[in-house]
Design a protein around this motif. Structure first.
Motif, short mmCIF file in Angstrom:
data_model
loop_
_atom_site.label_atom_id
_atom_site.label_comp_id
_atom_site.label_asym_id
_atom_site.label_seq_id
_atom_site.Cartn_x
_atom_site.Cartn_y
_atom_site.Cartn_z
N VAL A 1 -4.44 4.56 -35.75
CA VAL A 1 -3.50 4.02 -34.78
C VAL A 1 -2.10 4.54 -35.14
O VAL A 1 -1.80 4.76 -36.32
N VAL A 2 -1.28 4.76 -34.15
CA VAL A 2 0.11 5.19 -34.32
C VAL A 2 1.00 4.12 -33.72
O VAL A 2 0.80 3.71 -32.57
N LEU A 3 1.98 3.63 -34.47
CA LEU A 3 2.88 2.59 -33.98
C LEU A 3 4.29 3.09 -33.72
O LEU A 3 5.00 2.52 -32.91
N GLY A 4 4.73 4.12 -34.43
CA GLY A 4 6.02 4.72 -34.13
C GLY A 4 7.22 4.04 -34.72
O GLY A 4 8.33 4.58 -34.66
N THR A 5 7.05 2.85 -35.27
CA THR A 5 8.18 2.13 -35.86
C THR A 5 7.65 1.19 -36.93
O THR A 5 6.47 0.82 -36.91
N GLY A 6 8.52 0.81 -37.84
CA GLY A 6 8.13 -0.11 -38.91
C GLY A 6 8.31 0.50 -40.29
O GLY A 6 8.55 1.70 -40.44
N LYS A 7 8.19 -0.34 -41.30
CA LYS A 7 8.32 0.13 -42.69
C LYS A 7 7.13 1.01 -43.05
O LYS A 7 5.98 0.70 -42.72
N ARG A 8 7.42 2.09 -43.74
CA ARG A 8 6.39 3.06 -44.10
C ARG A 8 6.12 3.07 -45.60
O ARG A 8 6.98 2.72 -46.40
N VAL A 9 4.92 3.50 -45.94
CA VAL A 9 4.56 3.60 -47.36
C VAL A 9 5.47 4.61 -48.05
O VAL A 9 5.98 4.36 -49.14
N PHE A 10 5.66 5.77 -47.44
CA PHE A 10 6.54 6.79 -48.00
C PHE A 10 7.75 6.92 -47.08
O PHE A 10 7.72 7.64 -46.09
N GLU A 11 8.79 6.20 -47.43
CA GLU A 11 9.99 6.20 -46.61
C GLU A 11 10.78 7.49 -46.83
O GLU A 11 10.58 8.22 -47.82
N GLU A 12 11.74 7.75 -45.93
CA GLU A 12 12.64 8.88 -46.10
C GLU A 12 13.36 8.73 -47.44
O GLU A 12 13.83 7.65 -47.80
N GLY A 13 13.40 9.82 -48.19
CA GLY A 13 14.01 9.77 -49.51
C GLY A 13 13.00 9.58 -50.63
O GLY A 13 13.37 9.55 -51.81
N ALA A 14 11.71 9.44 -50.29
CA ALA A 14 10.68 9.33 -51.32
C ALA A 14 10.70 10.57 -52.21
O ALA A 14 10.98 11.68 -51.75
N ASP B 1 0.77 7.17 -38.80
CA ASP B 1 2.15 7.59 -39.02
C ASP B 1 2.79 6.87 -40.20
O ASP B 1 4.02 6.85 -40.33
N GLY B 2 1.96 6.28 -41.07
CA GLY B 2 2.46 5.76 -42.34
C GLY B 2 3.01 4.36 -42.33
O GLY B 2 3.49 3.87 -43.36
N VAL B 3 2.97 3.66 -41.19
CA VAL B 3 3.51 2.31 -41.10
C VAL B 3 2.58 1.33 -41.81
O VAL B 3 1.36 1.34 -41.58
N ALA B 4 3.15 0.50 -42.68
CA ALA B 4 2.35 -0.48 -43.42
C ALA B 4 2.93 -1.89 -43.29
O ALA B 4 2.55 -2.79 -44.02
N GLN B 5 3.80 -2.08 -42.33
CA GLN B 5 4.44 -3.38 -42.14
C GLN B 5 3.51 -4.34 -41.40
O GLN B 5 2.88 -3.97 -40.41
N SER B 6 3.39 -5.55 -41.91
CA SER B 6 2.74 -6.66 -41.22
C SER B 6 1.35 -6.34 -40.68
O SER B 6 1.06 -6.60 -39.52
N PRO B 7 0.44 -5.82 -41.51
CA PRO B 7 -0.90 -5.55 -41.00
C PRO B 7 -1.71 -6.81 -40.72
O PRO B 7 -2.59 -6.81 -39.87
N GLY B 8 -1.41 -7.91 -41.44
CA GLY B 8 -2.30 -9.06 -41.43
C GLY B 8 -2.09 -10.09 -40.34
O GLY B 8 -2.97 -10.93 -40.12
N GLY B 9 -0.96 -10.06 -39.62
CA GLY B 9 -0.74 -11.07 -38.59
C GLY B 9 0.57 -10.87 -37.87
O GLY B 9 1.49 -10.23 -38.40
N PRO B 10 0.70 -11.40 -36.65
CA PRO B 10 1.91 -11.20 -35.84
C PRO B 10 3.19 -11.66 -36.51
O PRO B 10 4.24 -11.04 -36.32
N ASP B 11 3.14 -12.72 -37.28
CA ASP B 11 4.36 -13.27 -37.88
C ASP B 11 4.47 -13.00 -39.38
O ASP B 11 5.30 -13.59 -40.06
N GLU B 12 3.65 -12.10 -39.89
CA GLU B 12 3.66 -11.81 -41.32
C GLU B 12 5.00 -11.23 -41.76
O GLU B 12 5.55 -11.62 -42.78
N ASP B 13 5.52 -10.28 -41.01
CA ASP B 13 6.80 -9.65 -41.35
C ASP B 13 7.42 -9.08 -40.09
O ASP B 13 7.06 -8.01 -39.64
N ARG B 14 8.37 -9.81 -39.53
CA ARG B 14 9.04 -9.36 -38.30
C ARG B 14 10.39 -8.70 -38.58
O ARG B 14 11.18 -8.48 -37.67
N GLU B 15 10.65 -8.38 -39.85
CA GLU B 15 11.93 -7.77 -40.20
C GLU B 15 12.19 -6.52 -39.35
O GLU B 15 11.29 -5.71 -39.11
#
Length: 206
Positions: free
Chosen positions: A155-168, A13-27
Protein backbone atom coordinates in the motif's frame (compact mmCIF):
# COMPACT_ATOMS: atom_id res chain seq x y z
CA UNK A 1 27.42 -7.12 24.36
CA UNK A 2 23.75 -7.69 23.63
CA UNK A 3 21.97 -6.85 20.41
CA UNK A 4 19.17 -4.43 19.55
CA UNK A 5 16.47 -5.71 17.20
CA UNK A 6 13.90 -3.34 15.67
CA UNK A 7 10.55 -4.31 14.14
CA UNK A 8 8.78 -1.86 11.81
CA UNK A 9 5.48 -2.22 9.96
CA UNK A 10 5.68 -0.01 6.88
CA UNK A 11 4.06 0.80 3.56
CA UNK A 12 5.77 0.57 0.18
CA UNK A 13 6.65 4.25 0.46
CA UNK A 14 8.15 3.72 3.91
CA UNK A 15 5.35 5.12 6.09
CA UNK A 16 5.19 3.45 9.50
CA UNK A 17 2.92 5.86 11.36
CA UNK A 18 -0.14 4.53 13.19
CA UNK A 19 -0.45 1.05 11.65
CA UNK A 20 -2.55 -0.35 14.49
CA UNK A 21 -5.59 1.95 14.66
CA UNK A 22 -7.18 5.23 13.53
CA UNK A 23 -6.34 7.09 16.73
CA UNK A 24 -2.98 5.48 17.48
CA UNK A 25 -0.95 8.46 16.24
CA UNK A 26 -2.61 11.42 14.53
CA UNK A 27 0.44 13.68 14.80
CA UNK A 28 0.70 16.00 11.81
CA UNK A 29 -2.96 15.35 10.99
CA UNK A 30 -2.19 11.82 9.79
CA UNK A 31 -5.51 10.53 8.35
CA UNK A 32 -4.71 6.89 7.59
CA UNK A 33 -4.33 5.23 10.99
CA UNK A 34 -5.19 1.53 11.02
CA UNK A 35 -3.88 0.81 7.53
CA UNK A 36 -2.16 -2.46 8.53
CA UNK A 37 -5.03 -4.75 9.60
CA UNK A 38 -6.85 -4.99 6.21
CA UNK A 39 -3.60 -6.19 4.62
CA UNK A 40 -2.49 -8.66 7.29
CA UNK A 41 -1.43 -12.21 6.46
CA UNK A 42 -2.62 -15.16 8.61
CA UNK A 43 0.85 -16.56 9.29
CA UNK A 44 2.57 -13.23 10.02
CA UNK A 45 1.79 -13.35 13.74
CA UNK A 46 3.58 -16.66 14.16
CA UNK A 47 6.67 -15.36 12.39
CA UNK A 48 6.67 -12.21 14.52
CA UNK A 49 6.41 -14.22 17.72
CA UNK A 50 9.25 -16.48 16.63
CA UNK A 51 11.48 -13.49 15.93
CA UNK A 52 10.76 -11.71 19.18
CA UNK A 53 10.09 -14.56 21.62
CA UNK A 54 13.65 -14.57 22.97
CA UNK A 55 13.68 -10.88 23.89
CA UNK A 56 14.82 -10.17 27.43
CA UNK A 57 14.08 -6.44 27.39
CA UNK A 58 11.74 -4.06 25.57
CA UNK A 59 12.90 -0.57 24.59
CA UNK A 60 10.48 2.06 23.29
CA UNK A 61 10.37 5.75 22.50
CA UNK A 62 7.89 7.81 24.47
CA UNK A 63 5.04 7.92 21.95
CA UNK A 64 5.11 4.20 21.19
CA UNK A 65 5.48 3.46 24.89
CA UNK A 66 2.28 5.39 25.67
CA UNK A 67 0.42 3.33 23.05
CA UNK A 68 1.77 0.07 24.45
CA UNK A 69 1.20 1.06 28.08
CA UNK A 70 -2.44 1.79 27.37
CA UNK A 71 -3.10 -1.63 25.83
CA UNK A 72 -0.74 -4.38 26.98
CA UNK A 73 -1.21 -4.29 30.77
CA UNK A 74 -4.89 -5.16 30.13
CA UNK A 75 -4.51 -7.33 27.02
CA UNK A 76 -6.13 -10.80 26.91
CA UNK A 77 -4.02 -13.57 28.40
CA UNK A 78 -4.39 -15.74 25.30
CA UNK A 79 -2.29 -13.29 23.27
CA UNK A 80 1.30 -14.64 23.52
CA UNK A 81 2.83 -11.18 23.85
CA UNK A 82 0.76 -10.43 26.95
CA UNK A 83 2.73 -12.76 29.16
CA UNK A 84 6.04 -11.93 27.51
CA UNK A 85 5.67 -8.19 28.03
CA UNK A 86 4.59 -8.77 31.61
CA UNK A 87 7.73 -10.78 32.43
CA UNK A 88 10.51 -8.75 30.85
CA UNK A 89 11.90 -5.36 31.92
CA UNK A 90 10.68 -2.45 29.85
CA UNK A 91 12.53 0.79 29.14
CA UNK A 92 11.12 4.04 27.81
CA UNK A 93 13.47 6.65 26.38
CA UNK A 94 12.17 10.14 27.02
CA UNK A 95 13.34 13.65 27.81
CA UNK A 96 9.87 14.76 28.91
CA UNK A 97 8.41 12.02 31.13
CA UNK A 98 9.06 12.21 34.87
CA UNK A 99 7.78 8.69 35.54
CA UNK A 100 6.87 5.70 33.32
CA UNK A 101 3.04 5.94 33.45
CA UNK A 102 2.32 2.94 35.65
CA UNK A 103 3.20 -0.04 33.45
CA UNK A 104 4.73 -2.48 35.96
CA UNK A 105 8.35 -3.32 35.29
CA UNK A 106 9.12 -0.13 33.36
CA UNK A 107 12.18 2.04 33.90
CA UNK A 108 12.71 5.52 32.52
CA UNK A 109 15.82 6.09 30.40
CA UNK A 110 16.95 9.70 30.65
CA UNK A 111 20.11 11.76 30.28
CA UNK A 112 22.34 10.83 27.37
CA UNK A 113 19.99 8.41 25.62
CA UNK A 114 22.62 7.03 23.27
CA UNK A 115 24.99 6.22 26.12
CA UNK A 116 22.10 4.76 28.11
CA UNK A 117 21.13 2.44 25.24
CA UNK A 118 24.74 1.29 24.92
CA UNK A 119 24.66 0.45 28.63
CA UNK A 120 21.40 -1.47 28.19
CA UNK A 121 23.08 -3.55 25.51
CA UNK A 122 25.74 -4.44 28.06
CA UNK A 123 23.01 -5.52 30.48
CA UNK A 124 20.71 -7.54 28.19
CA UNK A 125 21.23 -10.08 25.42
CA UNK A 126 18.21 -9.48 23.19
CA UNK A 127 16.62 -6.02 23.37
CA UNK A 128 13.67 -5.43 21.08
CA UNK A 129 12.06 -2.21 19.89
CA UNK A 130 8.85 -1.60 17.93
CA UNK A 131 7.94 1.60 16.10
CA UNK A 132 9.49 4.51 18.03
CA UNK A 133 10.27 6.26 14.75
CA UNK A 134 11.77 9.47 16.14
CA UNK A 135 14.04 7.53 18.51
CA UNK A 136 14.98 5.10 15.75
CA UNK A 137 16.65 7.84 13.70
CA UNK A 138 19.12 8.55 16.52
CA UNK A 139 19.81 4.86 17.11
CA UNK A 140 20.55 4.30 13.42
CA UNK A 141 22.77 7.37 13.29
CA UNK A 142 24.90 6.05 16.16
CA UNK A 143 25.11 2.48 14.88
CA UNK A 144 23.18 0.95 17.78
CA UNK A 145 20.69 -1.10 15.74
CA UNK A 146 21.92 -4.63 15.03
CA UNK A 147 18.99 -6.02 13.04
CA UNK A 148 15.87 -4.65 11.38
CA UNK A 149 12.71 -6.70 10.83
CA UNK A 150 10.90 -4.78 8.10
CA UNK A 151 7.31 -5.78 7.32
CA UNK A 152 6.40 -3.99 4.10
CA UNK A 153 2.75 -3.97 3.10
CA UNK A 154 1.48 -3.45 -0.49
CA UNK A 155 0.00 0.00 0.00
CA UNK A 156 1.15 3.57 -0.68
CA UNK A 157 -0.07 6.39 1.59
CA UNK A 158 2.03 9.33 0.43
CA UNK A 159 2.26 11.01 3.82
CA UNK A 160 3.24 10.21 7.39
CA UNK A 161 6.32 9.39 9.45
CA UNK A 162 8.74 7.09 7.66
CA UNK A 163 11.16 4.46 8.88
CA UNK A 164 14.01 6.13 7.00
CA UNK A 165 13.36 9.84 7.15
CA UNK A 166 15.17 12.48 5.11
CA UNK A 167 18.63 12.88 6.59
CA UNK A 168 19.00 9.21 7.52
CA UNK A 169 22.64 8.09 7.58
CA UNK A 170 23.50 6.42 4.23
CA UNK A 171 23.86 2.71 5.02
CA UNK A 172 23.99 -0.56 3.12
CA UNK A 173 21.57 -3.10 4.56
CA UNK A 174 22.55 -6.74 4.20
CA UNK A 175 19.43 -8.84 3.64
CA UNK A 176 19.72 -11.88 5.92
CA UNK A 177 16.32 -13.30 4.99
CA UNK A 178 13.37 -12.34 2.82
CA UNK A 179 9.91 -13.74 2.35
CA UNK A 180 6.89 -12.67 0.33
CA UNK A 181 3.50 -13.77 1.63
CA UNK A 182 0.56 -14.72 -0.66
CA UNK A 183 -1.23 -11.33 -0.53
CA UNK A 184 1.94 -9.31 -1.14
CA UNK A 185 3.31 -8.64 2.34
CA UNK A 186 7.11 -8.68 2.13
CA UNK A 187 9.21 -9.47 5.17
CA UNK A 188 12.87 -8.40 5.14
CA UNK A 189 15.41 -9.22 7.83
CA UNK A 190 18.28 -6.76 7.45
CA UNK A 191 21.51 -5.89 9.21
CA UNK A 192 23.49 -2.66 8.73
CA UNK A 193 26.63 -3.40 6.71
CA UNK A 194 28.44 -0.06 6.58
CA UNK A 195 28.31 2.93 4.25
CA UNK A 196 27.46 2.54 0.56
CA UNK A 197 30.06 2.77 -2.18
CA UNK A 198 29.61 4.47 -5.53
CA UNK A 199 30.79 4.00 -9.11
CA UNK A 200 29.72 4.50 -12.71
CA UNK A 201 27.01 2.17 -13.98
CA UNK A 202 28.17 -0.43 -16.50
CA UNK A 203 27.61 0.77 -20.06
CA UNK A 204 25.46 -2.25 -20.94
CA UNK A 205 22.87 -1.16 -18.40
CA UNK A 206 22.59 2.45 -19.58
Amino acid sequence: MGRLFVTEFMTLDGVAQSPGGPDEDREGGFPYGGWQAPLEEPEAGGVLLEETGSMDALLLGRKTYEIFAEYWPHAPEEIPFTGLFRRIPKYVASRTLSEPLGWDGTQLVTGDLIQSVAELKDRHDHIHMFGSLDFLQSLLEHGLVDRLYLWQYPVVLGTGKRVFEEGAVPTVLRVVESRTHPRGLTHLVCEPAGPPTFREADAEYR
